[in-house]
Motif scaffolding. Structure first.
Motif, PDB file in Angstrom:
ATOM      1  N   SER A  68       0.593  -1.244   0.061  1.00 56.02           N
ATOM      2  CA  SER A  68      -0.245  -0.283  -0.165  1.00 56.02           C
ATOM      3  C   SER A  68       1.060   1.066  -0.147  1.00 56.02           C
TER       4      SER A  68
ATOM      5  N   TYR B 127       0.961   4.042  -2.978  1.00 52.87           N
ATOM      6  CA  TYR B 127       0.505   5.440  -2.726  1.00 52.87           C
ATOM      7  C   TYR B 127       1.411   6.310  -3.310  1.00 52.87           C
TER       8      TYR B 127
ATOM      9  N   GLU C 100       0.838   6.433  -7.303  1.00 53.35           N
ATOM     10  CA  GLU C 100      -0.327   7.046  -7.985  1.00 53.35           C
ATOM     11  C   GLU C 100      -0.567   8.300  -7.465  1.00 53.35           C
ATOM     12  N   ARG C 101      -0.270   8.652  -6.467  1.00 56.22           N
ATOM     13  CA  ARG C 101      -0.328   9.704  -5.706  1.00 56.22           C
ATOM     14  C   ARG C 101      -0.822  10.793  -6.723  1.00 56.22           C
TER      15      ARG C 101
ATOM     16  N   THR D   2      -6.461   7.415  -9.219  1.00 56.00           N
ATOM     17  CA  THR D   2      -7.778   6.493  -8.564  1.00 56.00           C
ATOM     18  C   THR D   2      -7.451   7.168  -7.416  1.00 56.00           C
ATOM     19  N   ILE D   3      -6.327   6.579  -7.180  1.00 57.16           N
ATOM     20  CA  ILE D   3      -5.548   6.344  -5.728  1.00 57.16           C
ATOM     21  C   ILE D   3      -4.842   7.263  -5.548  1.00 57.16           C
ATOM     22  N   ARG D   4      -5.236   8.681  -4.837  1.00 58.65           N
ATOM     23  CA  ARG D   4      -4.990   9.779  -4.238  1.00 58.65           C
ATOM     24  C   ARG D   4      -5.208   9.786  -2.666  1.00 58.65           C
TER      25      ARG D   4
ATOM     26  N   TYR E  66      -3.982   8.037   1.392  1.00 58.14           N
ATOM     27  CA  TYR E  66      -3.299   6.455   1.155  1.00 58.14           C
ATOM     28  C   TYR E  66      -4.297   5.720   1.945  1.00 58.14           C
TER      29      TYR E  66
ATOM     30  N   ASP F 281      -6.894   5.886  -0.335  1.00 62.90           N
ATOM     31  CA  ASP F 281      -7.524   4.687  -1.300  1.00 62.90           C
ATOM     32  C   ASP F 281      -7.000   3.905  -1.288  1.00 62.90           C
ATOM     33  N   SER F 282      -5.360   3.789  -0.918  1.00 62.85           N
ATOM     34  CA  SER F 282      -4.209   2.599  -1.168  1.00 62.85           C
ATOM     35  C   SER F 282      -4.781   1.725  -0.992  1.00 62.85           C
TER      36      SER F 282
ATOM     37  N   TRP G 274      -7.515  -0.466  -2.137  1.00 60.43           N
ATOM     38  CA  TRP G 274      -7.039  -1.370  -2.839  1.00 60.43           C
ATOM     39  C   TRP G 274      -6.633  -3.159  -2.267  1.00 60.43           C
TER      40      TRP G 274
ATOM     41  N   VAL H 218     -10.834   1.283  -7.496  1.00 54.55           N
ATOM     42  CA  VAL H 218      -9.841   1.941  -7.203  1.00 54.55           C
ATOM     43  C   VAL H 218      -8.648   0.994  -7.697  1.00 54.55           C
TER      44      VAL H 218
END
Length: 220
Positions: free
Chosen positions: A135, A139, A142-143, A149-151, A153, A155-156, A159, A172
Motif C-alpha cells: 500500500s 500510494y 500513484e498519488r 484513482t488512488i489519491r 493513503y 484509497d491505497s 485497494w 480504485v
C-alpha cells in the motif's frame, strides 16, 4: 556438499537482528512516504535509514553466498531466488518472516503453536506486513499520476485489502507501471497466502473428522 558450520551459526544469529532491521526499513520508508509535510532533513534521515538497512541486507546476502557450499554467484542466485528478489526489492522482506519464526523456535524446546497454528500465524503476519508495504509503494507511485484513482493513503489501503483477498472491486486501480507491477506481486502473494491458510484449515478439519470417525461409542 555439507553446509559450512559458520553459515549455520550466521543464519541462527543474524535472522532476528535482520528482522529488526527490516522493521526499521519499513518504518523509515513509511514515514518518508506518509509524512509529506516533514522538513527535508527528516526525509533525508529516513532515506539514510532505508539505504543503511539495504546495505545490511546486501552484506548478509554476500556473507551467505561466501559461506555457502557453492561459491559461484550465478548458481547461488539461481538456487536462492527468493533471497535475491528480496534483496532487489526490500519491501518484500516480510516474505522471509518464516525464517525468523524458525530461528525463534530453535531457541525453545518445543513450538508453542501446533503446525496449523504456525501456518496461520505466519500467513497472517506476512499478509499484514506485505499488504502494508504494498500500500505504501502504490500510494507513492500513484498519488501524483494523471488520471489516478488512488489519491490518498486510505484509497491505497482499500485497494490493498480488495487485492490481497482476491476480491478486486475495481473502483480504485493503479495506472502507473510501478503501481501495476506492485499490484501483480500482491495478487500472487495474496493467492499464495490465501491458499496456505485454506489448505491448512482444510487439513485440520479432515484430521478432526478422522479422529471422530475412529472413536467408537462406549460399550453398554
Amino acid at each position: 556438499m555439507a553446509a559450512d558450520p559458520r553459515l549455520t551459526r550466521w543464519e541462527d544469529r543474524s535472522e532476528l537482528p535482520l528482522f529488526v532491521v527490516a522493521l526499521c526499513f519499513l518504518t523509515a520508508y513509511a514515514v518518508h512516504v506518509l509524512a509529506r509535510g516533514m522538513p527535508a532533513a527528516g526525509h533525508d534521515a529516513c532515506l539514510a535509514v532505508v539505504y543503511s538497512a539495504w546495505a545490511v541486507f546486501l552484506a548478509d546476502y554476500l556473507v551467505r553466498w561466501r559461506l555457502g557450499p557453492d561459491r559461484r554467484l550465478v548458481r547461488y542466485v539461481r538456487h536462492h531466488v527468493l533471497d535475491t528478489v528480496v534483496l532487489i526489492l526490500p519491501l518484500l522482506r516480510p516474505l522471509r518472516f518464516v525464517s525468523t519464526y524458525q530461528a525463534v523456535q530453535q531457541r525453545r524446546a518445543a513450538p508453542r503453536l501446533s503446525l496449523y497454528g504456525r501456518v496461520i500465524a505466519y500467513t497472517g503476519i506476512t499478509a499484514v506486513l506485505l499488504g502494508f508495504a504494498a500500500s505504501l509503494a502504490v500510494y507513492q507511485a500513484e498519488r501524483g499520476a494523471p488520471d489516478a484513482t488512488i489519491r490518498t493513503y486510505g484509497d491505497s489501503v482499500w485497494w490493498m485489502c480488495s487485492t490481497i483477498t482476491t476480491v478486486g472491486y475495481g473502483d480504485v486501480t493503479p495506472v502507473t507501471p510501478l503501481g501495476r507491477t506492485v499490484a501483480v506481486g500482491l495478487m500472487i502473494g495474496g493467492v499464495a497466502l490465501l491458499g496456505a491458510v485454506t489448505g491448512s484449515f482444510s487439513s485440520w478439519l479432515l484430521q478432526v473428522f478422522a479422529r471422530e470417525g475412529d472413536e467408537k461409542p462406549p460399550a453398554r
